[in-house]
Write a protein that holds these residues in place. Structure first.
Motif, PDB file in Angstrom:
ATOM      1  N   ASP A  94       0.823  -1.212   0.000  1.00 20.78           N
ATOM      2  CA  ASP A  94       0.000   0.000   0.000  1.00 20.78           C
ATOM      3  C   ASP A  94       0.856   1.260   0.000  1.00 20.78           C
ATOM      4  N   GLY A  95       0.279   2.332  -0.554  1.00 22.58           N
ATOM      5  CA  GLY A  95       0.927   3.634  -0.534  1.00 22.58           C
ATOM      6  C   GLY A  95      -0.083   4.733  -0.289  1.00 22.58           C
ATOM      7  N   HIS A  96       0.345   5.786   0.432  1.00 18.79           N
ATOM      8  CA  HIS A  96      -0.503   6.934   0.725  1.00 18.79           C
ATOM      9  C   HIS A  96       0.239   8.201   0.311  1.00 18.79           C
ATOM     10  N   ILE A  97      -0.503   9.181  -0.190  1.00 18.20           N
ATOM     11  CA  ILE A  97       0.080  10.485  -0.506  1.00 18.20           C
ATOM     12  C   ILE A  97      -0.858  11.588  -0.032  1.00 18.20           C
ATOM     13  N   PHE A  98      -0.293  12.606   0.632  1.00 23.22           N
ATOM     14  CA  PHE A  98      -0.993  13.832   0.988  1.00 23.22           C
ATOM     15  C   PHE A  98      -0.261  15.004   0.328  1.00 23.22           C
ATOM     16  N   THR A  99      -0.982  16.074  -0.008  1.00 23.46           N
ATOM     17  CA  THR A  99      -0.342  17.358  -0.295  1.00 23.46           C
ATOM     18  C   THR A  99      -0.999  18.418   0.585  1.00 23.46           C
ATOM     19  N   PHE A 100      -0.176  19.327   1.100  1.00 19.25           N
ATOM     20  CA  PHE A 100      -0.666  20.395   1.972  1.00 19.25           C
ATOM     21  C   PHE A 100      -0.113  21.729   1.477  1.00 19.25           C
ATOM     22  N   ASP A 101      -1.007  22.597   1.037  1.00 15.93           N
ATOM     23  CA  ASP A 101      -0.603  23.939   0.642  1.00 15.93           C
ATOM     24  C   ASP A 101      -0.923  24.871   1.806  1.00 15.93           C
ATOM     25  N   PHE A 102       0.071  25.149   2.620  1.00 11.20           N
ATOM     26  CA  PHE A 102      -0.171  25.889   3.856  1.00 11.20           C
ATOM     27  C   PHE A 102      -0.284  27.400   3.649  1.00 11.20           C
ATOM     28  N   ASN A 103      -0.244  27.842   2.398  1.00 11.24           N
ATOM     29  CA  ASN A 103      -0.584  29.235   2.119  1.00 11.24           C
ATOM     30  C   ASN A 103      -2.091  29.441   2.142  1.00 11.24           C
ATOM     31  N   ASN A 104      -2.844  28.349   2.039  1.00  6.00           N
ATOM     32  CA  ASN A 104      -4.293  28.411   2.062  1.00  6.00           C
ATOM     33  C   ASN A 104      -4.783  28.023   3.456  1.00  6.00           C
ATOM     34  N   LYS A 105      -5.304  28.953   4.194  1.00  9.66           N
ATOM     35  CA  LYS A 105      -5.704  28.723   5.584  1.00  9.66           C
ATOM     36  C   LYS A 105      -6.896  27.775   5.710  1.00  9.66           C
ATOM     37  N   LYS A 106      -7.601  27.530   4.620  1.00  5.58           N
ATOM     38  CA  LYS A 106      -8.758  26.647   4.660  1.00  5.58           C
ATOM     39  C   LYS A 106      -8.372  25.173   4.600  1.00  5.58           C
ATOM     40  N   ASN A 107      -7.121  24.905   4.230  1.00  5.54           N
ATOM     41  CA  ASN A 107      -6.708  23.520   4.049  1.00  5.54           C
ATOM     42  C   ASN A 107      -6.376  22.845   5.379  1.00  5.54           C
ATOM     43  N   PRO A 108      -6.701  21.554   5.518  1.00  2.00           N
ATOM     44  CA  PRO A 108      -6.329  20.807   6.725  1.00  2.00           C
ATOM     45  C   PRO A 108      -4.844  20.475   6.726  1.00  2.00           C
ATOM     46  N   CYS A 109      -4.371  19.903   7.821  1.00  2.00           N
ATOM     47  CA  CYS A 109      -2.987  19.465   7.922  1.00  2.00           C
ATOM     48  C   CYS A 109      -2.960  17.978   8.273  1.00  2.00           C
ATOM     49  N   LEU A 110      -1.774  17.438   8.436  1.00  2.00           N
ATOM     50  CA  LEU A 110      -1.640  16.011   8.718  1.00  2.00           C
ATOM     51  C   LEU A 110      -2.312  15.629  10.035  1.00  2.00           C
ATOM     52  N   ARG A 111      -2.276  16.515  11.022  1.00  2.00           N
ATOM     53  CA  ARG A 111      -2.885  16.226  12.323  1.00  2.00           C
ATOM     54  C   ARG A 111      -4.414  16.168  12.245  1.00  2.00           C
ATOM     55  N   CYS A 112      -4.984  16.782  11.222  1.00  2.00           N
ATOM     56  CA  CYS A 112      -6.430  16.690  11.036  1.00  2.00           C
ATOM     57  C   CYS A 112      -6.840  15.287  10.605  1.00  2.00           C
ATOM     58  N   PHE A 113      -5.929  14.583   9.941  1.00  2.00           N
ATOM     59  CA  PHE A 113      -6.225  13.214   9.504  1.00  2.00           C
ATOM     60  C   PHE A 113      -5.872  12.211  10.592  1.00  2.00           C
ATOM     61  N   TYR A 114      -4.630  12.290  11.094  1.00  2.00           N
ATOM     62  CA  TYR A 114      -4.200  11.416  12.189  1.00  2.00           C
ATOM     63  C   TYR A 114      -4.455  12.154  13.501  1.00  2.00           C
ATOM     64  N   GLN A 115      -5.622  11.964  14.064  1.00  2.00           N
ATOM     65  CA  GLN A 115      -6.034  12.766  15.210  1.00  2.00           C
ATOM     66  C   GLN A 115      -5.533  12.230  16.539  1.00  2.00           C
ATOM     67  N   GLU A 116      -4.920  11.060  16.537  1.00  2.00           N
ATOM     68  CA  GLU A 116      -4.371  10.500  17.767  1.00  2.00           C
ATOM     69  C   GLU A 116      -2.853  10.615  17.749  1.00  2.00           C
ATOM     70  N   GLU A 117      -2.293  11.084  18.854  1.00  2.00           N
ATOM     71  CA  GLU A 117      -0.841  11.250  18.951  1.00  2.00           C
ATOM     72  C   GLU A 117      -0.123   9.903  19.048  1.00  2.00           C
TER      73      GLU A 117
END
Length: 251
Positions: free
Chosen positions: A159-182
């Motif tokens: 299996d493989g997973h890919i995320f992209t995060f454009d942090f110039n856009n304040k509406k976008n989520p981040c990795l912690r929004c997906f993996y909510q458990e530490e």
């Protein structure tokens, strides 16, 4: 930005330049781009190789590890003659043979907050090829703070997973929004525990490089707000949407 390319550059990148979405202007953007790759393993190797071949002008590569025999089946920049050598030093030598014009800075270190904060300011695009959640969350947090474009990859078994995060856009989520458990086990990212088919590392790493090039060129769509999940055993592709979490630090 000067539109003039040398005769050598026109020939080397001719198959890219003829694409209507690239052209000479697009190739100049690639030549002037600055990309930091964290982790020179199964993902980082193909990312670095294809970005170097495409003409990316400035690369930073981060890893503190040495080449071991178990790396070679999936880490494409190394061979048996490299056993016991520094990954970043070996990778730089191989990449310079591919494209002597790409400037490569190596960081032979284990990443932490202080070191990453010092390095990240020099780059516009970040690639996460690491295999543990502590480092992935660190990369996410610092990239968010400095508003960098981040491509995160993960591989395990087939299996493989890919995320992209454009942090110039304040509406976008981040990795912690997906993996909510530490307290997520690193075993699901660790090839030593879960195993990995070598080709999967190459495919996901190449796709990460492709996402970086698309962003540099400002073409196509990215995965902001989605995770791309690929089951290579059955060749199933899924895009799963996830939303920004209210109490996440990306708010």
């Amino acid at each position: 930005m000067s539109l003039k390319l040398s005769k050598n550059q026109l020939e080397k990148y001719s198959r890219q330049i003829i694409l209507k979405n690239i052209g000479i202007l697009g190739q100049k953007k690639i030549l002037n781009s600055k990309v930091l790759i964290i982790g020179m393993g199964g993902l980082g190797c193909p990312v670095a190789e294809f970005l170097t071949r495409s003409g990316v002008g400035f690369l930073g590569i981060v890893d503190h590890d040495l080449v071991s025999l178990s790396n070679i089946h999936r880490q494409t920049l190394y061979d048996e003659k490299d056993l016991g050598k520094s990954k970043v030093k070996t990778a730089k030598k191989k990449l310079n043979n591919i494209n002597s014009k790409t400037k490569i800075d190596i960081y032979n270190l284990k990443l932490n907050k202080k070191k990453f904060t010092k390095i990240v300011k020099n780059y516009d695009y970040i690639v996460d090829g690491t295999d543990n959640f502590e480092t992935k969350f660190l990369i996410n947090d610092i990239s968010l703070k400095y508003k960098k474009f981040l491509v995160t990859g993960a591989i395990s078994k087939f299996d493989g997973h890919i995320f992209t995060f454009d942090f110039n856009n304040k509406k976008n989520p981040c990795l912690r929004c997906f993996y909510q458990e530490e307290s997520i086990s690193d075993d699901i990212l660790n090839c030593e525990h879960e195993g990995i088919l070598g080709t999967i590392a190459g495919i996901i790493g190449t796709m990460q490089a492709n996402e970086i090039l698309k962003k540099i060129l400002n073409v196509g769509q990215n995965l902001n707000g989605f995770i791309l999940i690929i089951d290579f055993l059955n060749l199933n592709f899924r895009k799963v949407k996830f939303n920004k979490r209210k109490k996440c630090k990306c708010n």
